[in-house]
Design a protein around this motif. Structure first.
Motif, PDB file in Angstrom:
ATOM      1  N   ASP A  63       0.714  -1.484   0.086  1.00  0.00           N
ATOM      2  CA  ASP A  63      -0.099  -0.107   0.022  1.00  0.00           C
ATOM      3  C   ASP A  63       0.930   1.165  -0.179  1.00  0.00           C
ATOM      4  N   GLU A  64       1.093   1.857  -0.842  1.00  0.00           N
ATOM      5  CA  GLU A  64       1.538   3.289  -1.253  1.00  0.00           C
ATOM      6  C   GLU A  64       1.415   4.117  -0.376  1.00  0.00           C
ATOM      7  N   MET A  65      -0.073   4.181   0.327  1.00  0.00           N
ATOM      8  CA  MET A  65      -0.433   5.593   1.407  1.00  0.00           C
ATOM      9  C   MET A  65       0.649   4.697   2.944  1.00  0.00           C
ATOM     10  N   SER A 117      -6.827  14.704  17.335  1.00  0.00           N
ATOM     11  CA  SER A 117      -8.452  13.650  16.494  1.00  0.00           C
ATOM     12  C   SER A 117      -8.540  13.595  14.978  1.00  0.00           C
ATOM     13  N   ASN A 118      -8.240  14.099  14.156  1.00  0.00           N
ATOM     14  CA  ASN A 118      -7.426  14.107  13.112  1.00  0.00           C
ATOM     15  C   ASN A 118      -6.559  13.651  12.409  1.00  0.00           C
ATOM     16  N   VAL A 119      -5.423  13.532  13.620  1.00  0.00           N
ATOM     17  CA  VAL A 119      -4.481  13.354  13.547  1.00  0.00           C
ATOM     18  C   VAL A 119      -4.751  12.153  13.580  1.00  0.00           C
ATOM     19  N   ALA A 120      -5.979  11.633  14.420  1.00  0.00           N
ATOM     20  CA  ALA A 120      -5.776   9.940  15.480  1.00  0.00           C
ATOM     21  C   ALA A 120      -6.004   9.032  14.195  1.00  0.00           C
ATOM     22  N   ALA A 121      -7.069   9.588  13.085  1.00  0.00           N
ATOM     23  CA  ALA A 121      -8.382   9.471  12.613  1.00  0.00           C
ATOM     24  C   ALA A 121      -7.329   9.175  11.468  1.00  0.00           C
ATOM     25  N   GLY A 122      -6.641   9.729  10.987  1.00  0.00           N
ATOM     26  CA  GLY A 122      -5.499   9.684  10.122  1.00  0.00           C
ATOM     27  C   GLY A 122      -4.748   8.628   9.155  1.00  0.00           C
ATOM     28  N   ILE A 127      -4.886   4.999   8.050  1.00  0.00           N
ATOM     29  CA  ILE A 127      -3.967   4.974   6.908  1.00  0.00           C
ATOM     30  C   ILE A 127      -3.881   3.391   7.403  1.00  0.00           C
ATOM     31  N   LEU A 128      -4.171   2.980   8.713  1.00  0.00           N
ATOM     32  CA  LEU A 128      -4.272   1.581   8.913  1.00  0.00           C
ATOM     33  C   LEU A 128      -4.841   0.841   8.364  1.00  0.00           C
ATOM     34  N   PHE A 129      -6.137   1.208   8.912  1.00  0.00           N
ATOM     35  CA  PHE A 129      -7.576   0.056   8.614  1.00  0.00           C
ATOM     36  C   PHE A 129      -7.424  -0.300   6.964  1.00  0.00           C
ATOM     37  N   ARG A 130      -7.518   0.837   5.893  1.00  0.00           N
ATOM     38  CA  ARG A 130      -7.628   1.129   5.094  1.00  0.00           C
ATOM     39  C   ARG A 130      -8.401   0.875   3.978  1.00  0.00           C
ATOM     40  N   ILE A 147     -10.382  10.377  -4.701  1.00  0.00           N
ATOM     41  CA  ILE A 147      -9.774  10.744  -3.639  1.00  0.00           C
ATOM     42  C   ILE A 147      -8.028  11.141  -4.205  1.00  0.00           C
ATOM     43  N   LYS A 148      -7.675  12.318  -4.150  1.00  0.00           N
ATOM     44  CA  LYS A 148      -6.647  12.982  -4.181  1.00  0.00           C
ATOM     45  C   LYS A 148      -5.291  12.896  -3.686  1.00  0.00           C
ATOM     46  N   GLN A 149      -5.356  12.940  -2.032  1.00  0.00           N
ATOM     47  CA  GLN A 149      -4.354  12.307  -1.127  1.00  0.00           C
ATOM     48  C   GLN A 149      -4.905  12.269   0.339  1.00  0.00           C
ATOM     49  N   ILE A 150      -4.282  11.665   0.496  1.00  0.00           N
ATOM     50  CA  ILE A 150      -4.506  11.457   2.477  1.00  0.00           C
ATOM     51  C   ILE A 150      -3.183  11.568   2.954  1.00  0.00           C
ATOM     52  N   ASN A 151      -4.019  12.576   4.599  1.00  0.00           N
ATOM     53  CA  ASN A 151      -2.209  12.288   5.328  1.00  0.00           C
ATOM     54  C   ASN A 151      -2.786  12.722   6.354  1.00  0.00           C
ATOM     55  N   LEU A 152      -1.520  12.952   7.384  1.00  0.00           N
ATOM     56  CA  LEU A 152      -2.359  12.917   8.654  1.00  0.00           C
ATOM     57  C   LEU A 152      -3.230  13.862   9.841  1.00  0.00           C
ATOM     58  N   ASN A 153      -3.733  15.029   8.742  1.00  0.00           N
ATOM     59  CA  ASN A 153      -4.632  16.139   8.900  1.00  0.00           C
ATOM     60  C   ASN A 153      -6.178  15.549   7.582  1.00  0.00           C
ATOM     61  N   TYR A 154      -6.343  15.347   6.648  1.00  0.00           N
ATOM     62  CA  TYR A 154      -7.042  15.546   5.920  1.00  0.00           C
ATOM     63  C   TYR A 154      -6.994  15.031   5.144  1.00  0.00           C
ATOM     64  N   THR A 155      -8.228  14.804   4.048  1.00  0.00           N
ATOM     65  CA  THR A 155      -8.486  14.136   3.279  1.00  0.00           C
ATOM     66  C   THR A 155      -8.612  15.287   2.067  1.00  0.00           C
ATOM     67  N   VAL A 156      -8.153  14.725   0.265  1.00  0.00           N
ATOM     68  CA  VAL A 156      -8.771  15.374  -0.523  1.00  0.00           C
ATOM     69  C   VAL A 156      -9.413  14.904  -1.514  1.00  0.00           C
ATOM     70  N   LEU A 157     -10.504  15.291  -1.824  1.00  0.00           N
ATOM     71  CA  LEU A 157     -11.279  14.766  -3.015  1.00  0.00           C
ATOM     72  C   LEU A 157     -11.186  16.080  -4.249  1.00  0.00           C
ATOM     73  N   ALA A 158     -11.199  15.295  -5.748  1.00  0.00           N
ATOM     74  CA  ALA A 158     -11.555  16.458  -6.484  1.00  0.00           C
ATOM     75  C   ALA A 158     -13.401  15.709  -7.058  1.00  0.00           C
ATOM     76  N   ASP A 159     -13.661  16.229  -7.049  1.00  0.00           N
ATOM     77  CA  ASP A 159     -15.380  16.110  -7.236  1.00  0.00           C
ATOM     78  C   ASP A 159     -15.679  16.543  -8.761  1.00  0.00           C
ATOM     79  N   LEU A 160     -16.797  15.506  -8.863  1.00  0.00           N
ATOM     80  CA  LEU A 160     -17.076  15.955 -10.419  1.00  0.00           C
ATOM     81  C   LEU A 160     -16.934  17.092 -11.305  1.00  0.00           C
ATOM     82  N   SER A 161     -16.264  18.144 -10.917  1.00  0.00           N
ATOM     83  CA  SER A 161     -16.407  18.890 -11.609  1.00  0.00           C
ATOM     84  C   SER A 161     -14.788  19.355 -11.546  1.00  0.00           C
TER      85      SER A 161
END
Length: 282
Positions: A63-65, A117-122, A127-130, A147-161
Motif C-alpha cells: 500500500d503506497e499510502m 483527533s484528525n491525526v488519530a483518525a488519519g 491509514i492502517l485500516f485502509r 480521492i487525491k491525497q490522504i495525510n495525517l490531518n485531512y483527505t483531499v477529493l476532486a469532485d465531479l467538476s
C-alpha cells in the motif's frame, strides 16, 4: 529550567572569560558542529523518507499510502534525534529538554484536541485500516469525488467538476463512507414506461436486445427485465443489468437514450403526462 542552562559551555564563566579568544573559538566550533549535524540529519532524514516511499511504489502489492505515512514518521524521528544531538553539542542536558518538551506537549495536546483527533483518525483509522485509498471514487460526509491525497490531518477529493474538496479526517472516519471503487462490477438500473396499449412482449424484447447488444453489458449475473409497476398512465419495466464499475455512468446514460430511440423505432408508445383544460360555459 535552571539545569537546562547549566552547560559546560558557559558554566562558571565570567564576562571576561566569555570574551577570551579561547572561549570564542570553542563556541564557534560548537556552532559549526551544530550546523554540520543539522545538515547531516536533514539529508539523512530526507534520504530515508524517499527510500521508504519508493519501497511502496516499487511493489504493487504494497500500500503506497501506508508507506508514505511510515516515511513521514521515519523523517520526524531522525530530525528529533538530530535536534537532541545539536543540544548535546552545546552541553545542554537533554534529560531536562525532554522533560520540558513533554510538559509542553501535554499543554499543546489539550489545546489542540480537534487537530489531534484528525491525526488519530488519519494515522490509525484511515491509514492502517485502509477503508479508502488514493484513486477511489467515494462519497464522504456528503461530498462525492475521487480521492487525491490522504495525510495525517485531512483527505483531499476532486469532485465531479474537478474542484478540490478538503475533508478533515475526523469527519471522514466519523461519517458513512460510500466507496464505488472497491468492487469491480456494479448493477445499473433503469425504469422504462410504456403505454397500456403497447405489446408488453415486444417492448420487453426491444429493451433486452438494445441493452444486451452493448459489449459493456454482462450476461453473468443474468439481467433482470420485468414489469414492475402499473402507474396511472404507464406500465413500468424495471431493468437491472451488471457492468464493470468503470463503465457504469457512461453505460447507464447511453442505454437510457438508446432504449428510448429503439422503442420509438419499434412503434412502442412511451406515455407522458397530459392535461386537458375544459373551459366552463358562461
Amino acid at each position: 529550567m535552571q539545569d537546562l542552562f547549566e552547560t559546560e559551555l558557559w558554566q562558571g564563566k565570567t564576562v571576561a572569560d566569555l570574551l577570551t579568544l579561547e572561549f570564542l573559538a570553542s563556541a564557534a566550533g560548537s556552532v559549526i558542529a551544530a550546523i554540520a549535524i543539522l545538515l547531516l540529519g536533514w539529508v539523512i532524514s530526507s534520504w530515508l523518507q524517499h527510500r521508504v516511499e519508493n519501497l511502496g511504489k516499487r511493489h504493487k502489492h504494497l500500500d503506497e499510502m501506508l508507506f508514505e505515512f511510515l516515511a513521514s514518521i521515519v523523517r520526524y524521528v531522525v530530525l528529533g534525534f538530530t535536534v537532541l544531538f545539536v543540544l548535546n553539542t552545546f552541553g545542554v542536558k537533554t534529560t531536562s529538554v525532554v522533560a520540558v518538551i513533554g510538559a509542553a506537549g501535554l499543554a499543546i495536546g489539550l489545546a489542540l484536541q480537534g487537530t489531534l483527533s484528525n491525526v488519530a483518525a488519519g494515522a490509525v483509522m484511515l491509514i492502517l485500516f485502509r477503508p479508502i485509498k488514493i484513486g477511489d471514487f467515494v462519497v464522504i460526509a456528503g461530498e462525492m469525488g475521487t480521492i487525491k491525497q490522504i495525510n495525517l490531518n485531512y483527505t483531499v477529493l476532486a469532485d465531479l467538476s474537478n474542484v478540490q474538496v478538503i475533508v478533515p479526517n475526523s469527519e471522514v472516519w466519523g461519517n458513512v463512507i460510500t466507496n464505488y471503487s472497491v468492487n469491480p462490477t456494479r448493477r445499473a438500473e433503469w425504469t422504462f414506461g410504456v403505454g397500456y396499449g403497447a405489446n408488453l412482449k415486444t417492448a420487453e424484447d426491444i429493451i433486452r436486445s438494445t441493452i444486451m447488444s452493448d459489449e459493456r453489458a454482462h450476461t453473468d449475473p443474468e439481467p433482470f427485465i420485468q414489469v414492475n409497476n402499473l402507474n396511472d398512465s404507464s406500465v413500468d419495466f424495471l431493468v437491472r443489468v451488471w457492468c464493470s464499475a468503470d463503465d457504469y455512468f457512461a453505460f447507464k446514460a447511453d442505454m437510457t437514450r438508446k432504449v428510448k430511440e429503439a422503442l420509438d423505432e419499434g412503434g412502442v408508445d412511451i406515455p407522458f403526462p397530459t392535461r386537458t383544460i375544459v373551459q366552463a360555459a358562461e
